[in-house]
Scaffold this active site. Structure first.
Site, PDB file in Angstrom:
ATOM      1  N   GLU A  60      -0.853  -6.921 -13.784  1.00  0.00           N
ATOM      2  CA  GLU A  60      -0.756  -8.219 -13.113  1.00  0.00           C
ATOM      3  C   GLU A  60      -1.267  -8.148 -11.684  1.00  0.00           C
ATOM      4  O   GLU A  60      -1.990  -9.029 -11.218  1.00  0.00           O
ATOM      5  CB  GLU A  60       0.697  -8.719 -13.076  1.00  0.00           C
ATOM      6  CG  GLU A  60       1.330  -8.903 -14.423  1.00  0.00           C
ATOM      7  CD  GLU A  60       2.145  -7.678 -14.867  1.00  0.00           C
ATOM      8  OE1 GLU A  60       1.639  -6.538 -14.764  1.00  0.00           O
ATOM      9  OE2 GLU A  60       3.275  -7.871 -15.330  1.00  0.00           O
ATOM     10  N   CYS A 101       5.944  -7.497  -9.957  1.00  0.00           N
ATOM     11  CA  CYS A 101       4.886  -8.416 -10.363  1.00  0.00           C
ATOM     12  C   CYS A 101       5.368  -9.861 -10.318  1.00  0.00           C
ATOM     13  O   CYS A 101       4.628 -10.758  -9.910  1.00  0.00           O
ATOM     14  CB  CYS A 101       4.371  -8.039 -11.744  1.00  0.00           C
ATOM     15  SG  CYS A 101       3.541  -6.431 -11.744  1.00  0.00           S
TER      16      CYS A 101
END
Length: 167
Positions: A60, A101
């Site tokens: 991510e 993330c």
């Protein structure tokens, strides 16, 4: 959770391709893609922690950095985007985002996250934590879970089964 749309499965295919590319560097096979408001790919990423010795090199994070850089360049040329705000974008990832993330997703102002497999040990989109929809934060994210879940989970299961046999 919101019901997935047909295009989410297509975008997950891009993320799965990235996840498989992580196997070449013996990284955990997780892939991600940032889709722009027009449906174009703005950034892709795969886990690169082993490849770069970087604990923040999650799929991510790599995809978000690439998308932001692309938007910053195009914004500088057109007088538009500052790059770091990924408003109207969609992040698609093969595994539920972790707390790091999820925090980056919130800070980047990404309004939608699509993920495949749940992460019962470290997930931060509803399983262990729910950072993406934490009302005390300044940004909330719409979450689409379980897109191509079996395929995403099988990739991870096979990877870890192979590592247990070697150890």
């Amino acid at each position: 959770m919101t019901s997935p749309e047909p295009r989410h499965a297509e975008w997950m295919g891009i993320a799965l391709t990235e996840a498989r590319r992580a196997l070449a560097t013996e990284d955990v096979p997780i892939g991600a893609v940032v889709i722009g408001p027009d449906g174009a790919v703005l950034g892709t990423g795969r886990n690169e922690r082993e490849a770069h010795g970087d604990p923040t090199a999650h799929a991510e994070m790599v995809a978000i950095r690439e998308a932001a850089a692309r938007l910053q360049v195009s914004g500088a040329q057109t007088g538009g985007s500052d790059g770091w705000r990924l408003a109207d974008c969609t992040l698609v990832v093969t595994l539920e985002p972790c707390a790091m993330c999820a925090g980056a997703i919130v800070l980047a102002r990404i309004p939608r996250v699509v993920f495949g497999a749940w992460d019962e040990k470290a997930g931060a989109a509803g399983s262990v934590f729910d950072i993406l929809r934490e009302r005390r934060l300044n940004h909330w994210v719409e979450v689409y879970a379980g897109v191509r879940e079996q395929e995403c989970a099988a990739l991870l299961r096979d990877f870890f089964a192979g590592h247990r046999q070697v150890s």
